[in-house]
Motif scaffolding. Structure first.
Motif, PDB file in Angstrom:
ATOM      1  N   ARG A 206       1.086   4.228  -2.934  1.00 36.24           N
ATOM      2  CA  ARG A 206       1.069   5.667  -2.693  1.00 36.24           C
ATOM      3  C   ARG A 206       2.292   6.344  -3.309  1.00 36.24           C
ATOM      4  O   ARG A 206       2.196   7.411  -3.922  1.00 36.24           O
ATOM      5  CB  ARG A 206       1.045   5.944  -1.186  1.00 36.24           C
ATOM      6  CG  ARG A 206      -0.249   5.589  -0.476  1.00 36.24           C
ATOM      7  CD  ARG A 206      -0.095   5.762   1.038  1.00 36.24           C
ATOM      8  NE  ARG A 206      -1.344   5.509   1.752  1.00 36.24           N
ATOM      9  CZ  ARG A 206      -1.461   5.487   3.077  1.00 36.24           C
ATOM     10  NH1 ARG A 206      -0.380   5.711   3.827  1.00 36.24           N
ATOM     11  NH2 ARG A 206      -2.631   5.253   3.648  1.00 36.24           N
TER      12      ARG A 206
ATOM     13  N   GLU B  30      -8.922   3.180  -0.241  1.00 37.21           N
ATOM     14  CA  GLU B  30      -7.889   4.004  -0.861  1.00 37.21           C
ATOM     15  C   GLU B  30      -7.224   3.272  -2.011  1.00 37.21           C
ATOM     16  O   GLU B  30      -6.895   3.871  -3.052  1.00 37.21           O
ATOM     17  CB  GLU B  30      -6.848   4.415   0.183  1.00 37.21           C
ATOM     18  CG  GLU B  30      -5.760   5.308  -0.376  1.00 37.21           C
ATOM     19  CD  GLU B  30      -4.625   5.540   0.602  1.00 37.21           C
ATOM     20  OE1 GLU B  30      -3.673   6.253   0.233  1.00 37.21           O
ATOM     21  OE2 GLU B  30      -4.663   4.993   1.724  1.00 37.21           O
TER      22      GLU B  30
ATOM     23  N   GLY C  84       0.820  -1.211   0.000  1.00 34.31           N
ATOM     24  CA  GLY C  84       0.000   0.000   0.000  1.00 34.31           C
ATOM     25  C   GLY C  84       0.854   1.262   0.000  1.00 34.31           C
ATOM     26  O   GLY C  84       0.540   2.242  -0.688  1.00 34.31           O
TER      27      GLY C  84
ATOM     28  N   MET D 188      -4.549   3.048   6.929  1.00 29.65           N
ATOM     29  CA  MET D 188      -4.726   2.643   5.534  1.00 29.65           C
ATOM     30  C   MET D 188      -5.999   1.818   5.441  1.00 29.65           C
ATOM     31  O   MET D 188      -6.145   0.806   6.125  1.00 29.65           O
ATOM     32  CB  MET D 188      -3.527   1.817   5.053  1.00 29.65           C
ATOM     33  CG  MET D 188      -3.541   1.434   3.580  1.00 29.65           C
ATOM     34  SD  MET D 188      -2.103   0.388   3.143  1.00 29.65           S
ATOM     35  CE  MET D 188      -0.754   1.550   3.349  1.00 29.65           C
TER      36      MET D 188
ATOM     37  N   ILE E  59      -6.135  12.125   4.664  1.00 32.02           N
ATOM     38  CA  ILE E  59      -5.660  11.594   3.385  1.00 32.02           C
ATOM     39  C   ILE E  59      -5.591  12.673   2.305  1.00 32.02           C
ATOM     40  O   ILE E  59      -4.664  12.727   1.502  1.00 32.02           O
ATOM     41  CB  ILE E  59      -6.590  10.457   2.896  1.00 32.02           C
ATOM     42  CG1 ILE E  59      -6.497   9.244   3.838  1.00 32.02           C
ATOM     43  CG2 ILE E  59      -6.283  10.062   1.465  1.00 32.02           C
ATOM     44  CD1 ILE E  59      -5.217   8.470   3.724  1.00 32.02           C
TER      45      ILE E  59
END
Length: 576
Positions: free
Chosen positions: A249, A443, A245, A439, A508
């Motif tokens: 990003r 997302e 993850g 997280m 976020i």
């Protein structure tokens, strides 16, 4: 290299984390004020405590001092960043303790600004101390995992630092000219590792973007290898899906950079061995890693019932056990140090112990402009009180723990997203012990949609975005979601619009505004932004206040650190 020391107080603190090491470290060192890294590396208990200190720092209370109401951990600093965007206001501004980048004043040499730098580098210091000790330790399996955990956190911290402090053009001539005169474009933050000596730290310039990108990717690659067979006991610990993850990003960030600044790709390739072929390569990797998280984690987007707290409305956004959470903090009663200063007291309108409630009116509001863009078919819309429903009983439309009278007290646009732990509205030692999402799987779906659009074409991205929203967020018997855009820039804004709805209050969206250099608009006819907050940045540029000012103290102790321009009141407030 200079011998490194860490105070016994730091490693002897009672820490609560899921490494199953919840007691205080025993006195295993000679009676002196310091213990060397060599000594710590030879003590399993000391190493465990230091790694615990990394995990527990997410919930660090008053890391800077007693006078700052936001200083209760990572979640408090996320709310500071939330206020820099356009969807997060406080009904009673005198109880808005996260308004630094909302009112856009005192954004330079100011204590609140200093706390941001201090928190992150203190967090980083904990990581580096643990990594130093692990270098001296044996090859026990748990030490391999500990190192992977620490590297994951270090990558997260540096991603945050880079995105906060790198200066991007604002369209404000004075600021941009000053940045150019200081050669600030393309530089980020000083890199400090477990190998950095005090002498090196005294003259440690801000690293160019490509050096930090390489550093972050190297840390994540190492963490991926070290945690490949790790089975974490609880979700406050990084594991392979978490690492992937973070990679998603990072690659999305890089793809957006090279989309906006194509020449930076050549700069990166000329100075690193990353050998990235194109911006599409970055977006492709972002989509691939996001899909890996979806496939590996077993997590699923929240259902409507889960979003609103289950049958009893008690579990909304307060438990790491929630199926959509890939990674999050864990809080226990022992982690709650104040009835007033905590995330729940700020964000949960159903509690009575903080200030975000009926007594103090510190309710958190969504921006009117965004709320009006949410169709009725989107069941998330009842996360906030519609103007026509304000000052009325909730009926069956709203899911709440409040009585009819207490609910009717809340103003329009109040958010009821976050719940006190176990639905406990009065006892802060229970109700404020809320876990915090770092997280969520949602997302990854949205990163995948954007990245596919940017790498495979507009139609492919739209298909992914529509599929996510219609499958997981719309009552399709009322209506369906259609993304009507004609170019990729507008498509990215549509993805970000979904993120603004989905992650309101979760810290976020700041990253997306700065990554894409999106305009922040708080001043417009009918705005619900309080007077004093109605600042609109210049379209096509980064909002000035999103170029966070580096603490003046860093420049005092590190002569190599050049400071960003002070963005205080760089733009005049919009007046109706």
């Amino acid at each position: 290299m200079k011998k490194k020391y860490i105070t016994k107080l730091m490693i002897a603190a009672c820490l609560s984390s899921a490494l199953s090491l919840n007691s205080c470290i025993e006195e295993v060192f000679p009676e002196s004020s310091t213990a060397t890294i060599d000594q710590i590396g030879k003590s399993d208990q000391a190493i465990s405590a230091m790694v615990n200190s990394v995990v527990a720092f997410i919930n660090a209370f008053r890391s800077y001092g007693p006078q700052f109401y936001h200083d209760f951990g990572y979640s408090g600093y996320n709310l500071i960043r939330e206020s820099a965007c356009e969807d997060f206001f406080c009904h009673e501004p005198k109880f808005d303790f996260f308004d630094t980048y909302g009112v856009c004043n005192d954004l330079g040499d100011a204590d609140v600004v200093n706390t941001i730098w201090y928190y992150n580098y203190k967090f980083l210091n904990n990581v580096n101390n643990a990594l130093s000790a692990l270098e001296k330790a044996d090859d026990a399996p748990e030490n391999k995992y500990y190192k992977g955990i620490c590297l994951s956190y270090r990558a997260m911290i540096y991603m945050d630092l880079v995105r906060m402090y790198e200066y991007k053009k604002t369209g404000v001539e004075k600021l941009d000219a000053e940045a150019a005169s200081k050669n600030l474009y393309g530089i980020t933050v000083p890199i400090i590792t477990d190998e950095t000596t005090e002498e090196e730290g005294r003259n440690n310039p801000r690293a160019p973007f490509y050096a930090v990108y390489k550093f972050i990717l190297d840390d994540l690659a190492s963490a991926e290898e070290l945690l490949s067979d790790y089975q974490r006991p609880t979700k406050n610990l990084p594991c392979t899906p978490v690492v992937h993850g973070l990679m998603a990003r990072m690659w999305l960030e890089m793809g957006s950079r090279f989309e906006l600044y194509p020449e930076d790709l050549n700069t990166l390739n000329n100075n690193t061995d990353l050998n990235i072929a194109s911006k599409e390569t970055c977006f492709t990797k972002a989509a691939e890693y996001a899909r890996k998280v979806i496939n590996e984690s077993g997590a699923m987007p929240l259902t409507e019932k889960e979003w609103f707290g289950g049958d009893s409305y008690t579990t909304g956004f307060n438990s790491v056990l929630t199926n959509s959470w890939v990674w999050g903090s864990i809080m226990t009663t022992e982690d709650v140090h104040s009835y007033w200063l905590n995330f729940a007291g700020s964000m949960c309108p159903e509690q009575t112990f903080g200030y975000g409630n009926r007594k103090w009116q510190g309710y958190k509001l969504i921006g009117k402009k965004l709320f009006d863009q949410i169709p009725n078919a989107d069941w998330r819309k009842t996360t906030w009180i519609a103007p026509e429903d304000a000052h009325k009983a909730p009926g069956t439309k709203y899911k709440t723990l409040l009585t009819d009278d207490d609910f009717a007290d809340m103003p329009p646009y109040t958010g009821i997203k976050f719940r006190p732990k176990n639905g406990e509205m009065n006892d802060y030692t229970i109700g404020a012990a809320v876990d915090y999402p770092l997280m969520r799987i949602e997302e990854m779906y949205l990163i995948e949609a954007e990245a596919i659009g940017m790498s495979q074409g507009l139609a492919a991205g739209i298909s992914k975005l529509e599929d996510f929203v219609n499958t997981f967020r719309y009552n399709t018997s009322v209506g369906s979601y259609t993304c009507k855009v004609n170019d990729l820039k507008e498509f990215q804004k549509k993805v970000v619009e979904q993120k603004r709805i989905e992650f309101w209050g979760e810290g976020i969206i700041f990253w997306d505004y700065k990554r894409l250099e999106l305009q922040v608009v708080r001043g417009y006819p009918g705005t619900n932004a309080p007077i004093g907050y109605r600042f609109n940045s210049i379209e096509g540029y980064c909002a000035p206040w999103m170029n966070i000012f580096i603490s003046l103290y860093e420049n005092v102790f590190n002569k190599g650190a050049v400071l960003n321009p002070d963005p205080s009141q760089a733009i005049k407030e919009w007046v109706e």
